[in-house]
Design a protein around this motif. Sequence first.
Motif, PDB file in Angstrom:
ATOM      1  N   VAL A 163     -17.142  28.751  94.470  1.00 59.21           N
ATOM      2  CA  VAL A 163     -17.536  30.168  94.444  1.00 59.21           C
ATOM      3  C   VAL A 163     -18.649  30.412  95.466  1.00 59.21           C
ATOM      4  O   VAL A 163     -18.618  31.388  96.219  1.00 59.21           O
ATOM      5  N   SER A 164     -19.626  29.511  95.512  1.00 57.03           N
ATOM      6  CA  SER A 164     -20.732  29.637  96.470  1.00 57.03           C
ATOM      7  C   SER A 164     -20.216  29.626  97.907  1.00 57.03           C
ATOM      8  O   SER A 164     -20.652  30.427  98.738  1.00 57.03           O
ATOM      9  N   ALA A 165     -19.287  28.724  98.196  1.00 59.10           N
ATOM     10  CA  ALA A 165     -18.722  28.642  99.551  1.00 59.10           C
ATOM     11  C   ALA A 165     -17.972  29.928  99.902  1.00 59.10           C
ATOM     12  O   ALA A 165     -18.121  30.465 101.012  1.00 59.10           O
ATOM     13  N   ASP A 166     -17.188  30.442  98.962  1.00 58.14           N
ATOM     14  CA  ASP A 166     -16.448  31.683  99.206  1.00 58.14           C
ATOM     15  C   ASP A 166     -17.391  32.873  99.363  1.00 58.14           C
ATOM     16  O   ASP A 166     -17.175  33.749 100.199  1.00 58.14           O
ATOM     17  N   TYR A 167     -18.446  32.886  98.553  1.00 61.83           N
ATOM     18  CA  TYR A 167     -19.425  33.972  98.633  1.00 61.83           C
ATOM     19  C   TYR A 167     -20.166  33.919  99.974  1.00 61.83           C
ATOM     20  O   TYR A 167     -20.421  34.947 100.585  1.00 61.83           O
ATOM     21  N   GLN A 168     -20.473  32.724 100.452  1.00 59.82           N
ATOM     22  CA  GLN A 168     -21.101  32.580 101.769  1.00 59.82           C
ATOM     23  C   GLN A 168     -20.193  33.141 102.863  1.00 59.82           C
ATOM     24  O   GLN A 168     -20.654  33.823 103.774  1.00 59.82           O
ATOM     25  N   LYS A 169     -18.895  32.832 102.773  1.00 61.24           N
ATOM     26  CA  LYS A 169     -17.936  33.356 103.760  1.00 61.24           C
ATOM     27  C   LYS A 169     -17.918  34.885 103.735  1.00 61.24           C
ATOM     28  O   LYS A 169     -17.842  35.525 104.773  1.00 61.24           O
ATOM     29  N   LYS A 170     -17.985  35.458 102.525  1.00 62.83           N
ATOM     30  CA  LYS A 170     -17.989  36.913 102.402  1.00 62.83           C
ATOM     31  C   LYS A 170     -19.250  37.510 103.031  1.00 62.83           C
ATOM     32  O   LYS A 170     -19.180  38.484 103.774  1.00 62.83           O
ATOM     33  N   ILE A 171     -20.403  36.905 102.738  1.00 69.71           N
ATOM     34  CA  ILE A 171     -21.660  37.395 103.311  1.00 69.71           C
ATOM     35  C   ILE A 171     -21.594  37.320 104.838  1.00 69.71           C
ATOM     36  O   ILE A 171     -21.978  38.264 105.537  1.00 69.71           O
ATOM     37  N   GLU A 172     -21.090  36.202 105.345  1.00 68.37           N
ATOM     38  CA  GLU A 172     -20.997  36.038 106.800  1.00 68.37           C
ATOM     39  C   GLU A 172     -20.038  37.054 107.412  1.00 68.37           C
ATOM     40  O   GLU A 172     -20.334  37.648 108.454  1.00 68.37           O
ATOM     41  N   CYS A 173     -18.912  37.262 106.778  1.00 68.19           N
ATOM     42  CA  CYS A 173     -17.937  38.240 107.273  1.00 68.19           C
ATOM     43  C   CYS A 173     -18.541  39.639 107.309  1.00 68.19           C
ATOM     44  O   CYS A 173     -18.391  40.368 108.299  1.00 68.19           O
ATOM     45  N   ASP A 174     -19.239  40.019 106.251  1.00 67.10           N
ATOM     46  CA  ASP A 174     -19.895  41.333 106.207  1.00 67.10           C
ATOM     47  C   ASP A 174     -20.961  41.445 107.300  1.00 67.10           C
ATOM     48  O   ASP A 174     -21.116  42.489 107.932  1.00 67.10           O
ATOM     49  N   TRP A 175     -21.692  40.367 107.509  1.00 68.09           N
ATOM     50  CA  TRP A 175     -22.744  40.328 108.532  1.00 68.09           C
ATOM     51  C   TRP A 175     -22.152  40.511 109.929  1.00 68.09           C
ATOM     52  O   TRP A 175     -22.618  41.339 110.708  1.00 68.09           O
ATOM     53  N   VAL A 176     -21.089  39.771 110.220  1.00 67.84           N
ATOM     54  CA  VAL A 176     -20.441  39.870 111.539  1.00 67.84           C
ATOM     55  C   VAL A 176     -19.875  41.267 111.742  1.00 67.84           C
ATOM     56  O   VAL A 176     -19.999  41.847 112.826  1.00 67.84           O
ATOM     57  N   THR A 177     -19.268  41.828 110.711  1.00 74.30           N
ATOM     58  CA  THR A 177     -18.731  43.192 110.816  1.00 74.30           C
ATOM     59  C   THR A 177     -19.844  44.182 111.146  1.00 74.30           C
ATOM     60  O   THR A 177     -19.688  45.037 112.018  1.00 74.30           O
TER      61      THR A 177
END
Length: 195
Positions: free
Chosen positions: A161-175
């Motif tokens: 869950v932590s790894a997936d949440y990190q990916k989401k945060i990064e994706c939102d950041w890049v967007t």
Amino acid sequence: MRKTCCIIILCFFYFGTVAQNVAVVNSNPISQKEFVWVYKKHRPGNTQPTLTDLISFLNIYIDFKLKVEDAKAAGLDKDSTYIAETKNYEAALLSSMPPEAQKADYSLVINEYKEALLLFNISQTKIWDKVGEEEDSLQEYYNSHKQQYSSKLFDEVQTEVSADYQKKIECDWVTSLRNKYKITIDQNLLNKLIR
């Protein structure tokens, strides 16, 4: 007069070849030389890249450059620890590099190190620290994606869950960075690189 014309033509030719940028991110160019050097470093082999390969890699590299821009905007490039660390690396690299390598790739290697260190520092702030600080958000993410984890208990899949949440945060950041900073890509130059 003829000499002056030749000098002008040579200057245009020189600046035309030097100023060839594959992309520009927030007024900072990504030169053809830099892009090809990074591409070959990360995609070794003798196979000729396709346009799709180059565009895909360029987009990944642009995301990297956007994060570096964000680190600079946050003033991380002015941090005394960062400055000392990059100076130490630069001195060590200079002393260990043969003179011919210093001429060829030295500035690219130094720039890559500086930008990678900025990326690490900004990622610490924007992603990794957030996951540790936002236990409620992590639990909320798990609750809204429970089916993705075969309805296992949070404690059983917390690492995933932590790894997936990190990916989401990064994706939102890049967007948000792609919306914030202007990006220009020279499609014609990319086409020339595959020939």
